[in-house]
Enzyme design. Sequence first.
Site, PDB file in Angstrom:
ATOM      1  N   LYS A 113       0.848  -1.214   0.000  1.00  0.00           N
ATOM      2  CA  LYS A 113       0.000   0.000   0.000  1.00  0.00           C
ATOM      3  C   LYS A 113       0.870   1.245   0.000  1.00  0.00           C
ATOM      4  O   LYS A 113       2.043   1.209   0.409  1.00  0.00           O
ATOM      5  CB  LYS A 113      -0.961   0.023   1.192  1.00  0.00           C
ATOM      6  CG  LYS A 113      -0.297   0.025   2.576  1.00  0.00           C
ATOM      7  CD  LYS A 113      -0.033   1.395   3.142  1.00  0.00           C
ATOM      8  CE  LYS A 113       0.673   1.340   4.508  1.00  0.00           C
ATOM      9  NZ  LYS A 113       1.353   2.545   4.896  1.00  0.00           N
ATOM     10  N   ASP A 126      -2.203  -1.431  10.386  1.00  0.00           N
ATOM     11  CA  ASP A 126      -2.379  -1.333   8.930  1.00  0.00           C
ATOM     12  C   ASP A 126      -3.032  -2.584   8.340  1.00  0.00           C
ATOM     13  O   ASP A 126      -3.462  -2.570   7.184  1.00  0.00           O
ATOM     14  CB  ASP A 126      -1.021  -1.130   8.238  1.00  0.00           C
ATOM     15  CG  ASP A 126      -0.607   0.331   8.203  1.00  0.00           C
ATOM     16  OD1 ASP A 126      -1.481   1.193   8.427  1.00  0.00           O
ATOM     17  OD2 ASP A 126       0.577   0.601   7.947  1.00  0.00           O
TER      18      ASP A 126
HETATM   19  O1  C5P Z   1      -0.478  -1.292  15.481  1.00  0.00           O
HETATM   20  P1  C5P Z   1       0.949  -1.470  15.091  1.00  0.00           P
HETATM   21  O2  C5P Z   1       1.588  -2.649  15.741  1.00  0.00           O
HETATM   22  O3  C5P Z   1       1.148  -1.436  13.607  1.00  0.00           O
HETATM   23  O4  C5P Z   1       1.695  -0.179  15.642  1.00  0.00           O
HETATM   24  C1  C5P Z   1       3.084  -0.145  15.871  1.00  0.00           C
HETATM   25  C2  C5P Z   1       3.393   1.026  16.775  1.00  0.00           C
HETATM   26  O5  C5P Z   1       3.129   2.253  16.079  1.00  0.00           O
HETATM   27  C3  C5P Z   1       2.543   1.112  18.032  1.00  0.00           C
HETATM   28  O6  C5P Z   1       3.102   0.373  19.076  1.00  0.00           O
HETATM   29  C4  C5P Z   1       2.572   2.595  18.327  1.00  0.00           C
HETATM   30  O7  C5P Z   1       3.793   2.956  18.947  1.00  0.00           O
HETATM   31  C5  C5P Z   1       2.571   3.219  16.959  1.00  0.00           C
HETATM   32  N1  C5P Z   1       1.221   3.601  16.484  1.00  0.00           N
HETATM   33  C6  C5P Z   1       0.612   4.706  17.015  1.00  0.00           C
HETATM   34  N2  C5P Z   1      -0.635   5.082  16.567  1.00  0.00           N
HETATM   35  C7  C5P Z   1      -1.246   4.380  15.584  1.00  0.00           C
HETATM   36  C8  C5P Z   1      -0.629   3.245  15.013  1.00  0.00           C
HETATM   37  C9  C5P Z   1       0.615   2.875  15.497  1.00  0.00           C
HETATM   38  O8  C5P Z   1       1.160   5.383  17.897  1.00  0.00           O
HETATM   39  N3  C5P Z   1      -2.444   4.792  15.150  1.00  0.00           N
END
Ligand code: C5P
Length: 294
Positions: A13, A141
């Site tokens: 993406k 994502d």
């Molecule tokens: O959800 P995911 O594991 O992809 O997110 C990785 C990190 O990115 C989270 O631990 C957080 O620190 C940050 N994040 C965030 N806000 C979001 C998505 C991700 O702060 N909306």
Amino acid sequence: MLTQTIREKAYGKLNLSLDVLGKRDDGYHEMLMLMQSVSLCDEVIISVSEGDGKIGASTNKAYIPNTEKNLGFKAAKVFMTELNIKNRDVTISIKKRVPVCAGMGGGSSDAAAVIRGLNRVMKTGLSFEDMRTLAGKVGSDAPFCVQGGTALASGRGTEFTVLEPIPSCAFAIVKPRFSISTPALFSKLDSVKLRARPDTEGMLVAIREGDLYGMARRCFNVFEAALSPRERDTVEKAKGSLVNLGALGASMTGTGSAVYGIFRTESEAYAAEKELSRVFRECYVARPAPALTE
Ligand code: C5P
């Protein structure tokens, strides 16, 4: 039961625009992003056989872990746990083509492909909505990657509205050598005073009106403001080169470090890619990919 093997494509993406609206009480950030899936994809091969719940994952890149840090592995675990399936073994083999640590959602898309594939093989009858809920347990994502296409994502990034396809175009993508930690970039962004924000509303109107130029010139990613001076310089140079080579607009995607340019045609994007490959080791061309249908 014989071993059943199926293949799923895991599309990458690009973020046509990316805004971070603020920090939430749960530690995540409130997002507003225009997401577009692209034809550049990983190949995910999933085998299911009778067993006692073992999961195995491998990729063609030695530096990608085969443990729960591999989002394909994690997705299989979430699927088996949430659906309480204990009498099957799952083996996942991923052929990576989407650049890794690039902001192109490669790992999230592998996770979504594993969920779609397991749903298909095991005939568990989950809807896209059900699969998005499972994917949200793997990463922010991943829910978008279940169906892909064009969408406006909000909240943690897991809530979204599916949009009509963007006007016909092609992307040239370069992946600078540096990779950025997503949590680190989010926390750097918290200490940066943003001087410019994307015109998400204007981009939505441009997409609705089929106005490619109006869409492309609004490409914008607030994470670029949180890069180190050296990283920002590389990203600026990549964007400048893409625009000089005819891109209607250019931006970094996600938390980087990949940078894309939007071209009217695939042949223009290939011509740009040829020039860029003199400077950047990793260059790609991709088309917008449509949403999958149920
Ligand atoms: O959800 P995911 O594991 O992809 O997110 C990785 C990190 O990115 C989270 O631990 C957080 O620190 C940050 N994040 C965030 N806000 C979001 C998505 C991700 O702060 N909306």
